[in-house]
Design a protein around this motif. Structure first.
Motif, mmCIF file in Angstrom:
data_model
loop_
_atom_site.group_PDB
_atom_site.id
_atom_site.type_symbol
_atom_site.label_atom_id
_atom_site.label_comp_id
_atom_site.label_asym_id
_atom_site.label_seq_id
_atom_site.Cartn_x
_atom_site.Cartn_y
_atom_site.Cartn_z
ATOM 1 N N LEU A 2 57.069 -0.245 34.837
ATOM 2 C CA LEU A 2 56.726 0.555 33.410
ATOM 3 C C LEU A 2 57.909 0.235 32.599
ATOM 4 N N THR A 3 59.349 0.248 32.922
ATOM 5 C CA THR A 3 60.474 0.183 31.872
ATOM 6 C C THR A 3 60.333 -1.467 31.403
ATOM 7 N N ARG A 4 59.778 -2.354 32.424
ATOM 8 C CA ARG A 4 59.995 -3.734 31.756
ATOM 9 C C ARG A 4 58.708 -3.952 30.883
ATOM 10 N N TRP A 5 57.480 -3.205 30.926
ATOM 11 C CA TRP A 5 56.372 -3.304 30.237
ATOM 12 C C TRP A 5 56.839 -2.801 28.838
ATOM 13 N N ILE A 6 57.510 -1.563 28.822
ATOM 14 C CA ILE A 6 57.880 -0.964 27.560
ATOM 15 C C ILE A 6 58.659 -1.995 26.978
ATOM 16 N N ASN A 7 59.776 -2.585 27.350
ATOM 17 C CA ASN A 7 60.547 -3.174 26.711
ATOM 18 C C ASN A 7 60.193 -4.783 26.196
ATOM 19 N N GLN A 8 59.175 -5.116 26.918
ATOM 20 C CA GLN A 8 58.321 -6.365 26.610
ATOM 21 C C GLN A 8 57.145 -6.027 25.564
ATOM 22 N N ASN A 9 56.671 -4.950 25.738
ATOM 23 C CA ASN A 9 55.598 -4.911 24.686
ATOM 24 C C ASN A 9 55.327 -4.036 23.556
#
Length: 175
Positions: free
Chosen positions: A50-57
């Motif tokens: 989730l944290t990766r998705w937030i920072n990427q998207n």
């Protein structure tokens, strides 16, 4: 000097009112991540996916180490207050819709928060503590210097006493 200025801004907020500069955005989780999140029950930390998705998207970088979050069956709410503003993100567990908001209350709010150590780092809070201790040392050594020089200046203790009594009287009467 900055501490004195922010003392004035804190005592007279009506003089420095401003509207927060707020940015809001809506995003959508991809289906795979949305399904994964619905299978997790209230973890202690946010899932790395989730944290990766937030920072990427999204267009905004969250500092997840300084964030607080709440997890329920309805939503995930991530909050990150900072000096002078705050940002938050809400993820709807039913739809996967991600609401993002970032509010900046301006320079005066930022300075006021720094004055109070509110929503700042541990380093800043330690700096304020050291500064406060240094100010106390300055005041106590000043009193010793007054003691030394008071023999040649008879008004020293009257002025010093007035500096203590006037605020005490004002606080007692109007406080």
């Amino acid at each position: 000097m900055l501490f004195a200025i922010t003392g004035i801004t804190l005592n007279h907020p009506q003089w420095f009112e401003s509207e927060a500069d707020t940015f809001e955005a809506v995003y959508q989780l991809d289906n795979e991540l949305h399904q994964q999140l619905n299978q997790i029950e209230a973890p202690d930390t946010l899932p790395e996916e989730l944290t990766r998705w937030i920072n990427q998207n999204t267009d905004h970088q969250f500092n997840f180490k300084r964030s607080q979050f709440e997890w329920s069956s309805y939503e995930i709410y991530i909050q990150q207050p900072f000096a002078g503003g705050d940002r938050w993100m809400s993820i709807d567990m039913d739809t996967g819709e991600v609401l993002y908001s970032n509010s900046d209350r301006g320079v005066v709010a930022w300075l006021n928060d720094l004055h109070k150590g509110r929503n700042t780092s541990t380093v800043w809070i330690v700096f304020i503590d050291i500064f406060a201790i240094a100010t106390l040392v300055f005041c106590v050594t000043g009193l010793f210097l007054l003691q030394i020089h008071s023999k040649r200046r008879p008004s020293t203790w009257y002025i010093t006493a007035a500096g203590l009594l006037i605020p005490a009287i004002l606080l007692f009467i109007y406080g």
